[in-house]
Motif scaffolding. Structure first.
Motif, short mmCIF file in Angstrom:
data_model
loop_
_atom_site.label_atom_id
_atom_site.label_comp_id
_atom_site.label_asym_id
_atom_site.label_seq_id
_atom_site.Cartn_x
_atom_site.Cartn_y
_atom_site.Cartn_z
N THR A 1 -4.21 2.79 -15.97
CA THR A 1 -3.24 1.73 -16.30
C THR A 1 -2.06 1.73 -15.34
OG1 THR A 1 -3.82 1.98 -18.64
CG2 THR A 1 -1.77 0.82 -18.14
N ILE A 2 -1.52 2.91 -15.08
CA ILE A 2 -0.36 3.01 -14.20
C ILE A 2 -0.70 2.55 -12.79
CG2 ILE A 2 1.28 4.61 -13.14
CD1 ILE A 2 1.12 6.29 -15.68
N THR A 3 -1.85 3.00 -12.27
CA THR A 3 -2.20 2.64 -10.90
C THR A 3 -2.52 1.15 -10.76
OG1 THR A 3 -4.49 3.34 -11.33
CG2 THR A 3 -3.02 4.94 -10.30
N ASP A 4 -3.16 0.58 -11.77
CA ASP A 4 -3.42 -0.87 -11.73
C ASP A 4 -2.12 -1.65 -11.71
OD1 ASP A 4 -6.12 -0.55 -11.65
OD2 ASP A 4 -6.49 -1.02 -13.75
N ILE A 5 -1.23 -1.27 -12.63
CA ILE A 5 0.05 -1.98 -12.70
C ILE A 5 0.85 -1.76 -11.42
CG2 ILE A 5 2.28 -2.02 -13.88
CD1 ILE A 5 0.81 -1.49 -16.49
N ALA A 6 0.85 -0.53 -10.91
CA ALA A 6 1.58 -0.24 -9.67
C ALA A 6 1.03 -1.05 -8.51
CB ALA A 6 1.51 1.25 -9.36
N GLY A 7 -0.30 -1.12 -8.41
CA GLY A 7 -0.92 -1.87 -7.32
C GLY A 7 -0.63 -3.36 -7.41
N PHE A 8 -0.82 -3.93 -8.61
CA PHE A 8 -0.58 -5.36 -8.79
C PHE A 8 0.89 -5.71 -8.60
CE2 PHE A 8 -4.36 -5.30 -11.94
CZ PHE A 8 -5.24 -5.34 -10.88
N MET A 9 1.75 -4.91 -9.24
CA MET A 9 3.18 -5.19 -9.18
C MET A 9 3.72 -5.07 -7.76
SD MET A 9 5.81 -6.07 -11.08
CE MET A 9 5.50 -5.59 -12.79
N SER A 10 3.30 -4.03 -7.06
CA SER A 10 3.78 -3.84 -5.69
C SER A 10 3.34 -4.99 -4.80
CB SER A 10 3.24 -2.52 -5.13
OG SER A 10 3.73 -1.42 -5.84
N PHE A 11 2.07 -5.31 -4.84
CA PHE A 11 1.55 -6.34 -3.94
C PHE A 11 2.11 -7.72 -4.27
CE2 PHE A 11 -2.17 -9.12 -2.70
CZ PHE A 11 -1.85 -9.13 -1.35
N LEU A 12 2.01 -8.10 -5.54
CA LEU A 12 2.45 -9.44 -5.91
C LEU A 12 3.97 -9.56 -5.91
CD1 LEU A 12 -0.10 -10.15 -8.78
CD2 LEU A 12 -0.16 -10.98 -6.42
N LEU B 1 0.82 -1.21 0.00
CA LEU B 1 0.00 0.00 0.00
C LEU B 1 0.86 1.26 0.00
CD1 LEU B 1 -2.86 -1.02 2.46
CD2 LEU B 1 -3.10 -0.49 0.03
N ILE B 2 1.90 1.27 0.82
CA ILE B 2 2.79 2.43 0.87
C ILE B 2 3.44 2.66 -0.49
CG2 ILE B 2 4.90 3.38 1.90
CD1 ILE B 2 4.18 1.83 4.45
N SER B 3 3.93 1.58 -1.09
CA SER B 3 4.62 1.68 -2.37
C SER B 3 3.67 2.11 -3.49
CB SER B 3 5.25 0.33 -2.71
OG SER B 3 5.77 0.33 -4.02
N SER B 4 2.54 1.42 -3.61
CA SER B 4 1.63 1.69 -4.74
C SER B 4 0.96 3.05 -4.63
CB SER B 4 0.57 0.59 -4.84
OG SER B 4 -0.22 0.54 -3.66
N MET B 5 0.63 3.48 -3.42
CA MET B 5 -0.02 4.78 -3.24
C MET B 5 0.94 5.92 -3.57
SD MET B 5 -2.37 4.11 0.16
CE MET B 5 -2.94 5.81 0.27
N THR B 6 2.20 5.75 -3.21
CA THR B 6 3.19 6.78 -3.52
C THR B 6 3.40 6.89 -5.03
OG1 THR B 6 4.31 6.39 -1.41
CG2 THR B 6 5.53 7.60 -3.10
N ILE B 7 3.53 5.73 -5.69
CA ILE B 7 3.70 5.73 -7.14
C ILE B 7 2.48 6.33 -7.83
CG2 ILE B 7 3.92 4.24 -9.18
CD1 ILE B 7 5.50 2.28 -7.40
N ALA B 8 1.30 5.98 -7.34
CA ALA B 8 0.06 6.47 -7.96
C ALA B 8 -0.06 7.98 -7.83
CB ALA B 8 -1.14 5.79 -7.32
N ALA B 9 0.30 8.52 -6.66
CA ALA B 9 0.20 9.96 -6.46
C ALA B 9 1.15 10.72 -7.38
CB ALA B 9 0.49 10.31 -5.00
N ILE B 10 2.36 10.23 -7.49
CA ILE B 10 3.33 10.85 -8.39
C ILE B 10 2.84 10.80 -9.84
CG2 ILE B 10 5.67 10.66 -9.34
CD1 ILE B 10 6.57 9.66 -6.59
#
Length: 441
Positions: A418-429, A383-392
């Motif tokens: 697209t970016i937020t989906d990939i960021a969320g999936f990639m970060s978590f998995l 969550l920390i990783s994907s939310m930061t990437i998504a905000a940027i």
């Protein structure tokens, strides 16, 4: 030693002037107002830019315009280059086109392009109707000094004076009749009457028309997104403007416009929207491909599939918030593409703090549900990783699209999704794969 500091006398005077300008910019600006433009320019042109800037932003319209024309080209270039973009655009808009082009010739073309964009307003806005050749006065200026300024600026068509506070915000107005009958040592603030109303540069013409008619105004001041005085709209011209606008809008409603309207035909809407929907489909496959890369991990730890939408959803919401704020800033001209470092820093910092807070809450909930410390840690880090990437990304996408000449409002959300989906999936998995040993435990 003392003798070397005090000699020659000119060095002492220069040091005192520099200290006064730097440490008391508002007082210095008031002093500059009372000077002849050529005299003030001679005094200020010897100072470095960092000393001039605080003084310059406290000079009211009219004074700054006259002074700029008396400065050498090197000083003009330094001041305009380092000045806030909005203030610079407002300053240059008060000059006639030939003079403005001379100033543009001194500047980098990227800066010129940005300034020209800031000086253009939508056809249906107050900014498109306003007159930018304005003059304002500090409310603490005396009547005697005001009359001197009026003579210096050779102003002829003037019914009342607009007053500014020391922070350069509109505070009132003074009818010329009051000025003519006042004593020389009186301050303008004692003669002022309150502002009845004002409009912002992006207010629609219909609202401006309504205010002028309702309040029976002959002029109405215009402020920008930072509440700085940038122009006036005169009642005698507004009726013609509104008539021309209404005629133009009647033509565009039948589909003549290049941009889609609420009543455009379905086919027109399809032509505008379908290409982006096709692009969105392709990007959705990219997000699906990211999930496919971790198929083995998901199959082994089925709890990951249950929690996967959480990471993607939170990153999507964070990106959407960042996108909305950035788009609003670009639309209202609070920011330009040159402000991208500050925007990214702010959004990344906010997302990091929000991410930590959400991670603690979510991690605690996941631990209570699963009794797995590893799973709770993985979702928290993701969550920390994907939310930061998504905000940027939410801040950067519209800025990049605008820089490339594209319409951010039309395509930003598709790219961001697209970016937020990939960021969320990639970060978590990705984190789950890397820490799979904790899941096994």
């Amino acid at each position: 030693m003392t003798e070397s500091i005090l000699s020659p006398k000119g060095n002492i005077e220069d040091a005192l002037i520099k200290a006064f300008l730097l440490n008391h910019p508002k007082d210095a600006a008031r002093k500059v107002e009372t000077m002849q433009p050529a005299e003030a320019a001679e005094l200020l042109s010897t100072q470095p830019t960092y000393v001039l800037q605080p003084v310059w932003k406290n000079l009211p319209p009219g004074v700054a315009d006259n002074l700029l024309q008396h400065l050498p080209d090197t000083a003009i270039k330094d001041i305009l280059t380092t000045m806030d973009s909005g203030l610079c655009a407002a300053l240059l808009s008060r000059f006639e086109e030939p003079q403005r082009e001379q100033f543009f010739a001194l500047l980098d073309q990227n800066i010129v392009s940005e300034l020209k964009e800031l000086m253009e307003y939508p056809a249906d806005s107050a900014g498109a109707m306003m007159e930018t050749n304005i003059t304002a006065f500090n409310e603490n200026t005396t009547v005697a000094d005001t009359l001197t300024l009026l003579r210096n600026q050779k102003i002829k068509d003037l019914n009342h004076l607009y007053l500014l506070t020391d922070d350069m915000y509109l505070s009132g107005r003074v009818p010329v009749q009051r000025l003519a009958l006042a004593e020389g040592n009186e301050k303008l603030s004692t003669l002022a009457i309150p502002l009845v109303s004002y409009v912002t540069a992006l207010d629609p013409k219909s609202e401006v028309m309504e205010k002028i008619e309702k309040l029976k105004l002959d002029t109405i001041p215009v402020v920008d997104g930072n509440d700085q005085f940038v122009g006036v709209i005169r009642g005698r011209n507004i009726l013609d403007e509104i008539k021309n606008t209404l005629a133009t809008e009647m033509l565009t409603m039948v589909g003549a416009s290049k941009e889609e309207k609420a009543l455009s035909t379905s086919w027109f809407a399809v032509k505008k929207r379908l290409p982006w929907l096709q692009i969105n489909l392709v990007t959705a496959f990219l997000a699906a491909a990211v999930v496919g890369m971790f198929e083995e991990t998901i199959a082994k730890y089925t709890a990951l599939a249950i929690l996967l939408p959480i990471a993607a959803g939170q990153s999507g919401n964070t990106g959407a918030q960042s996108l909305a704020v950035t788009m609003r800033g670009l639309t209202l001209r609070e920011i330009t593409i040159r402000h991208w470092p500050g925007v990214l820093k702010k959004e990344a910092g906010a997302a990091l703090i929000n991410g930590i807070a959400i991670a603690v809450t979510c991690g605690t909930g996941v631990y209570i549900w699963s009794s797995s410390l590893g799973l709770a840690l993985i979702i928290a880090l993701a969550l920390i990783s994907s939310m930061t990437i998504a905000a940027i990304s939410g801040a950067l996408v519209p800025i990049v699209l605008k820089k490339l000449g594209q319409d951010p409002a039309l395509s930003s959300s598709i790219i961001l999704t697209t970016i937020t989906d990939i960021a969320g999936f990639m970060s978590f998995l990705g984190i789950a794969t890397a820490l799979s040993g904790m899941l096994a435990g």
